[in-house]
Design an enzyme around this catalytic site. Sequence first.
Site, PDB file in Angstrom:
ATOM      1  N   LEU A  70      20.035  24.530  63.297  1.00 37.50           N
ATOM      2  CA  LEU A  70      19.827  24.512  61.855  1.00 37.50           C
ATOM      3  C   LEU A  70      20.578  23.356  61.200  1.00 37.50           C
ATOM      4  O   LEU A  70      21.506  22.789  61.786  1.00 37.50           O
ATOM      5  CB  LEU A  70      20.266  25.856  61.269  1.00 37.50           C
ATOM      6  CG  LEU A  70      19.470  27.056  61.802  1.00 37.50           C
ATOM      7  CD1 LEU A  70      20.174  28.369  61.477  1.00 37.50           C
ATOM      8  CD2 LEU A  70      18.060  27.040  61.234  1.00 37.50           C
ATOM      9  N   PRO A  71      20.201  22.994  59.955  1.00 35.23           N
ATOM     10  CA  PRO A  71      20.710  21.755  59.358  1.00 35.23           C
ATOM     11  C   PRO A  71      22.181  21.729  58.973  1.00 35.23           C
ATOM     12  O   PRO A  71      22.818  20.684  59.044  1.00 35.23           O
ATOM     13  CB  PRO A  71      19.834  21.596  58.097  1.00 35.23           C
ATOM     14  CG  PRO A  71      18.619  22.393  58.358  1.00 35.23           C
ATOM     15  CD  PRO A  71      19.072  23.553  59.180  1.00 35.23           C
ATOM     16  N   THR A  99      25.096  21.429  64.431  1.00 35.54           N
ATOM     17  CA  THR A  99      26.365  20.746  64.193  1.00 35.54           C
ATOM     18  C   THR A  99      26.804  21.091  62.780  1.00 35.54           C
ATOM     19  O   THR A  99      26.163  20.677  61.805  1.00 35.54           O
ATOM     20  CB  THR A  99      26.222  19.225  64.355  1.00 35.54           C
ATOM     21  OG1 THR A  99      25.870  18.927  65.702  1.00 35.54           O
ATOM     22  CG2 THR A  99      27.537  18.527  64.022  1.00 35.54           C
ATOM     23  N   LYS A 174      32.406  18.024  69.185  1.00 34.69           N
ATOM     24  CA  LYS A 174      31.249  17.245  68.743  1.00 34.69           C
ATOM     25  C   LYS A 174      31.624  16.241  67.664  1.00 34.69           C
ATOM     26  O   LYS A 174      31.287  15.048  67.758  1.00 34.69           O
ATOM     27  CB  LYS A 174      30.157  18.193  68.239  1.00 34.69           C
ATOM     28  CG  LYS A 174      28.974  17.522  67.551  1.00 34.69           C
ATOM     29  CD  LYS A 174      28.135  16.679  68.502  1.00 34.69           C
ATOM     30  CE  LYS A 174      27.012  15.950  67.764  1.00 34.69           C
ATOM     31  NZ  LYS A 174      25.922  16.833  67.354  1.00 34.69           N
ATOM     32  N   LYS A 249      26.148  12.509  58.601  1.00 32.33           N
ATOM     33  CA  LYS A 249      26.435  13.949  58.496  1.00 32.33           C
ATOM     34  C   LYS A 249      27.653  14.309  59.351  1.00 32.33           C
ATOM     35  O   LYS A 249      28.571  15.002  58.888  1.00 32.33           O
ATOM     36  CB  LYS A 249      25.233  14.767  58.950  1.00 32.33           C
ATOM     37  CG  LYS A 249      25.503  16.263  59.062  1.00 32.33           C
ATOM     38  CD  LYS A 249      24.423  16.998  59.834  1.00 32.33           C
ATOM     39  CE  LYS A 249      24.832  18.435  60.117  1.00 32.33           C
ATOM     40  NZ  LYS A 249      23.852  19.158  60.944  1.00 32.33           N
TER      41      LYS A 249
END
Length: 295
Positions: A70-71, A99, A174, A249
């Site tokens: 998901l975003p 992420t 990450k 992002k």
Amino acid sequence: MGKAVDMKIAFIGLGNMGGGMAANLVKAGHDVNAFDLSSDALDLAKDNGCSTFMAASEAVQGVDAVVSMLPNGAIVKSVYTSDVFGSAPEGTVFLDCSTIDVATAKEVASAATGAGYDMVDAPVSGGIAAANGGTLTFMVGGTESAFKRAEPILQAMGKAVIHAGDAGAGQTAKICNNMLLAVHMIGTCEAMKMAEKLGLDPQTFYEISSQSSGYNWSLNAYTPMPGVGVESPADNEYQGGFATALMLKDLRLAMEAADNSDSAVPLSSRAASLYEDYDAAGNGGLDFSSIIKTY
């Protein structure tokens, strides 16, 4: 450990990454219930062998595991608390491959545990091609028992599955990894363009630096200058690969985490600023290596 088969898995979020990941779960022998807000994404998932659903709460009923891609953290929290908790069978294992910020990853995992579920945060490295090819790297945060349950499912979608630590550790790995990637990509671009302006052939610089102390992934495996070094998005007008908007992002998440942990990140902060400017100039859809154009 061999890949598990004959599990029923719900997959929530079938975008550029999730669509290929869900398809690979089907190829591995799993029964996949797919959900996305996009009808086109659902049609493609159906073509790839998934059963499709119009609501996440329906897709997760009767499953052994739920995978999400998901975003952002707000959407992850909303989907799990509103649609997954209470609809998925008690004891289901949840694998969030989005992420997101570390704090939200920990919060949702804690809520899942409190509701009788196992959960891991398992963000990925590798991009769209790796998602389609089943060669992603997963960095996983969660308890040892939750990781062991999630591992065979992740192996069906990737080449490497690494337990990073407790809940939130996957997200930490990450964003720190991609923060480093941004720094060495910008450094690679600066060095290549400076060498060229000083009269050194870019291919010659590549051959020298890629075999000496300037060696790094951005230069050796993802050369940002077209026609130089290895084939990369630079040779396709910076299409595909890892979009500038996605790098930004991750850098925003990294800067938030740096503030929250009182970490000094002057180089990474400058890299984030450069990508902010580059994205604002309308380059968000181009591969992140295209920042070389600014030089």
